[in-house]
Design an enzyme around this catalytic site. Structure first.
Site, PDB file in Angstrom:
ATOM      1  N   ASP A  91      15.384  33.441  58.027  1.00 30.39           N
ATOM      2  CA  ASP A  91      15.173  32.162  57.291  1.00 30.39           C
ATOM      3  C   ASP A  91      15.695  32.254  55.938  1.00 30.39           C
ATOM      4  O   ASP A  91      16.029  31.286  55.231  1.00 30.39           O
ATOM      5  CB  ASP A  91      13.477  31.992  57.083  1.00 30.39           C
ATOM      6  CG  ASP A  91      12.947  33.005  56.375  1.00 30.39           C
ATOM      7  OD1 ASP A  91      12.885  33.982  56.807  1.00 30.39           O
ATOM      8  OD2 ASP A  91      12.337  32.879  55.353  1.00 30.39           O
ATOM      9  N   ASP A  94      15.362  37.724  53.809  1.00 28.74           N
ATOM     10  CA  ASP A  94      14.863  38.836  54.557  1.00 28.74           C
ATOM     11  C   ASP A  94      15.266  38.841  55.993  1.00 28.74           C
ATOM     12  O   ASP A  94      16.502  38.039  56.057  1.00 28.74           O
ATOM     13  CB  ASP A  94      13.407  38.519  54.511  1.00 28.74           C
ATOM     14  CG  ASP A  94      13.102  36.963  54.989  1.00 28.74           C
ATOM     15  OD1 ASP A  94      13.070  36.904  56.108  1.00 28.74           O
ATOM     16  OD2 ASP A  94      12.732  36.144  54.155  1.00 28.74           O
ATOM     17  N   TYR A 244       4.375  31.565  55.329  1.00 31.71           N
ATOM     18  CA  TYR A 244       4.834  30.050  55.911  1.00 31.71           C
ATOM     19  C   TYR A 244       3.430  29.310  56.323  1.00 31.71           C
ATOM     20  O   TYR A 244       3.313  29.091  57.401  1.00 31.71           O
ATOM     21  CB  TYR A 244       5.888  29.906  56.796  1.00 31.71           C
ATOM     22  CG  TYR A 244       7.250  30.134  56.657  1.00 31.71           C
ATOM     23  CD1 TYR A 244       8.013  29.104  55.457  1.00 31.71           C
ATOM     24  CD2 TYR A 244       7.820  31.461  56.440  1.00 31.71           C
ATOM     25  CE1 TYR A 244       9.234  29.532  55.061  1.00 31.71           C
ATOM     26  CE2 TYR A 244       9.076  31.606  56.142  1.00 31.71           C
ATOM     27  CZ  TYR A 244       9.768  30.662  55.446  1.00 31.71           C
ATOM     28  OH  TYR A 244      10.720  30.964  54.740  1.00 31.71           O
ATOM     29  N   GLU A 490      16.500  33.349  45.640  1.00 34.40           N
ATOM     30  CA  GLU A 490      16.686  33.650  46.914  1.00 34.40           C
ATOM     31  C   GLU A 490      17.242  32.198  47.683  1.00 34.40           C
ATOM     32  O   GLU A 490      16.448  31.289  47.303  1.00 34.40           O
ATOM     33  CB  GLU A 490      15.480  34.018  47.598  1.00 34.40           C
ATOM     34  CG  GLU A 490      15.324  34.328  49.078  1.00 34.40           C
ATOM     35  CD  GLU A 490      13.930  34.761  49.433  1.00 34.40           C
ATOM     36  OE1 GLU A 490      14.142  35.612  50.776  1.00 34.40           O
ATOM     37  OE2 GLU A 490      12.924  34.807  48.902  1.00 34.40           O
TER      38      GLU A 490
END
Length: 642
Positions: A91, A94, A244, A490
């Site tokens: 995603d 990571d 999430y 990120e």
């Protein structure tokens, strides 16, 4: 990954209060389309964006892989569960495969191709877009081995965040987590159904009907699974909640999936579902100022508006008018011309929704504004619910302004798309990019060794993760290019997916080219938004928030090695008027809260406590909660004064 629900390094609560103010000088950006003299090569940005998606691939990489510093990874995913789950996307920075944001990524890539595939083709990028979509849908087919089973995650964020390793070196857990009738997840199953339905439209339109039929079969099964066995996926996969969390619940995904299935199949039953469940599932109740992987209401509402404008509402026109009114709330809010709260913006003109990876909301807003401008132009209509008249050119200009901000038309002259322009982030928070490529140095990188040798380096990443759209600057347009500033540096796939459609559209020129049919119904009367108590009174621009949240730690204690915290706080009316309606959003709350009442049992929206219907000037509501974590994120989303 989306760190909005991660416990580490939480910001001070004052920084989490979302401002809804805009300096008048920046309103002019939307009054004069094309006011900026900066010219960007949107085609170059589009090409680079697809490179980022290639960098996020998990599994066995294809022979035509262009991001050559990556190699195969996750080749045993699913084996412990007896299923092949090799493939899909990581995603963000990571190495976990989270199904919820991955599915939204594929839905938005597909929607981008549906709207702007011809522009992508003219720029030589259509093939890459189809490959990007299929990389996700091939994985979803594997993840859906039975009608009522969907694997929603591979790996876990906790063990992953304890390691800083290339995906090619992973030693963290690769356990697979499934949704079943006993452990349902209507939000995740619904979003995956939407992704596969939208992708089926793409592949049917581009010469692959067999694959389209396969995707559509999975989509219909997943929708039935989601609708029949209802529940939040992060209750069934608790490890996902910190990363999430399904804050909006699953109602929006049920509507979203049904809307996409109606478009993919042409079956009226799906549109009937959207209409008959409009109130119960919140489609005509929620007026939003954001659109993203968690909250799909604005997308559902705009697609409903398109059906209405093209004369395809059938017997459901009156309900779709209510959907359209809510879609226009979002659009008018983005234009700072709403009869209610305006979409918050930074002094430099960037939409500002969340301190963590805010750029996701910038790219999604740009997409909806751009698509809406084409829908309304093709239908020969304009927005009718704003506080003053709005042209479709203004809608288009508003979306373009956000893209231009991303690409460098901002106070810093900073591009937030890595590799685009001459000034872009080079310490991106991304494991693979920040560690030397395994093809250059095959020596194993351990969990802690990655932190010691690579994460803490104060220098540029050894691998350029081209096309990555990072989290972006803060509410004051300030940006820190450091690897440990993960809120800002990120990138995520769902930042990029909505952007590709807008980039293709912008490179294609100023003329609208949406596929919306010219035939449409005569313009009918719309719902009066002023009658909605949440929007009863337009809020004037103020120097500070009129409804304030305060909270502080009151006491902490330890029981059997576990630490608990008691927080107390207040909602304070600092205006000279009565607060007649109130919506409060709470993130990262891991226990009950006393003093506020939930608006919906499956969401994180709260309002006045039982027995209280308003808040007089100077009055306050006290609340308290106990949980095992640091302070929850609590902020006012909407209120009305009388």
């Amino acid at each position: 990954m989306e760190k909005g629900n991660v416990d580490e390094n939480e910001k001070n609560m004052s920084a989490l209060l979302v401002t809804s103010l805009l300096l008048l000088s920046f309103v002019l950006v939307f009054e004069v389309p094309g006011a900026s003299a900066v010219v960007f090569d949107y085609g170059d940005a589009l090409e680079k964006s697809f490179l980022f998606l290639e960098a996020q691939r998990s599994g066995t990489l294809p022979a035509n892989q262009r991001v050559t510093w990556r190699s195969n990874s996750g080749l045993n995913d699913g084996r412990s569960a007896g299923v092949n789950l090799v493939g899909g996307y990581y995603d963000a920075g990571d190495n976990v495969k989270f199904g919820f944001p991955m599915a939204f990524t594929i839905t938005m890539l597909s929607w981008s191709v549906i709207e702007y595939g011809s522009q992508m083709a003219s720029q030589g990028q259509l093939g890459y877009s189809l490959e990007a979509i299929q990389w996700g849908t091939d994985y979803f087919i594997k993840a859906h081995p039975e009608p009522n089973v969907l694997y929603g995650e591979v790996g876990d964020g906790d063990s992953d965040h304890a390691c800083w390793q290339r995906p090619e070196d992973m030693t963290t857990s690769r356990k697979a987590y499934a949704l079943t009738p006993n452990d349902p997840g209507s939000d995740l199953a619904g979003e995956t159904a939407a992704a596969m339905a939208a992708a089926s439209i793409v592949f049917r339109s581009h010469g692959n009907p067999t694959y389209a039929n396969e995707l559509l079969n999975h989509a219909e099964q997943l929708f039935n699974f989601a609708n029949t066995y209802r529940g939040r996926y992060d209750y069934s996969i608790p490890l996902a909640e910190k990363y999430y969390q399904s804050v909006s619940g699953y109602d929006d995904e049920l509507l979203w999936a049904a809307m996409w299935l109606h478009e993919a199949t042409g079956q009226e039953s799906y549109l009937q579902y959207v209409a008959e469940n409009a109130q119960q599932l919140g489609g005509t109740g929620w007026a939003m100022d954001q659109f993203g992987w968690d909250n799909k209401y604005a997308g559902v509402q705009l697609k409903a508006a398109k059906l209405l404008m093209t004369g395809n509402a059938g017997p459901y026109a009156s309900t779709l008018q209510q959907y359209q009114a809510k879609a226009e709330y979002f659009l008018c809010s983005a234009l700072q011309k709403n009869n209610g709260m305006q979409m918050p913006m930074t002094p430099g003109g960037m939409y500002w929704i969340n301190p963590w990876n805010n750029m996701q909301y910038v790219s999604t807003a740009a997409f909806l504004l751009t698509v809406a401008s084409d829908y309304y132009t093709a239908a020969g209509q304009q927005l009718s619910h704003c506080s003053s008249s709005v042209t479709n050119a203004q809608l288009f200009a508003a979306g373009k302004a956000q893209v231009d901000y991303i690409l460098g038309n901002n106070n810093r002259g900073q591009s937030y798309l890595v590799g685009f322009g001459s000034n872009y982030p080079d310490q991106v928070h991304h494991r693979g990019a920040s560690i030397v490529s395994i093809k250059v140095d095959s020596q194993f990188v351990s969990c802690l060794g990655g932190y010691a040798d690579w994460y803490n380096r104060g220098s540029a990443n050894p691998n350029l993760i081209t096309g990555a759209l990072v989290g972006g600057p803060d509410e004051n347009d300030d940006f820190v290019d450091e690897r440990n500033a993960y809120e800002m540096t990120e990138p995520t796939t769902y930042n990029t997916a909505p952007l590709v459609g807008v980039l293709a559209r912008l490179q294609g020129g100023e003329n609208p080219s949406s596929a919306v049919a010219a035939t449409h119904q005569s313009k009918t009367s719309h719902q009066n938004l002023a009658a909605n108590p949440v929007l009863a009174r337009p809020q004037q621009q103020q120097a500070k928030a009129l409804v304030k949240i305060t909270q502080k730690l009151q006491v902490e204690w330890t029981v059997k090695g576990s630490t608990f915290y008691k927080y107390g706080g207040s909602v304070i009316n600092e205006s000279k008027d009565t607060v007649a309606s109130l919506t409060i959003v709470i993130h990262r709350l891991y226990g009950p809260i006393y003093g506020l009442s939930p608006i919906h049992p499956n969401g994180n929206f709260y309002s006045f406590p039982a027995g209280i219907k308003s808040l007089a000037p100077g009055e306050k509501i006290d609340f308290v909660y106990i949980h095992h974590s640091d302070a929850a994120m609590i902020y006012v989303q909407k209120y009305a004064l009388t």
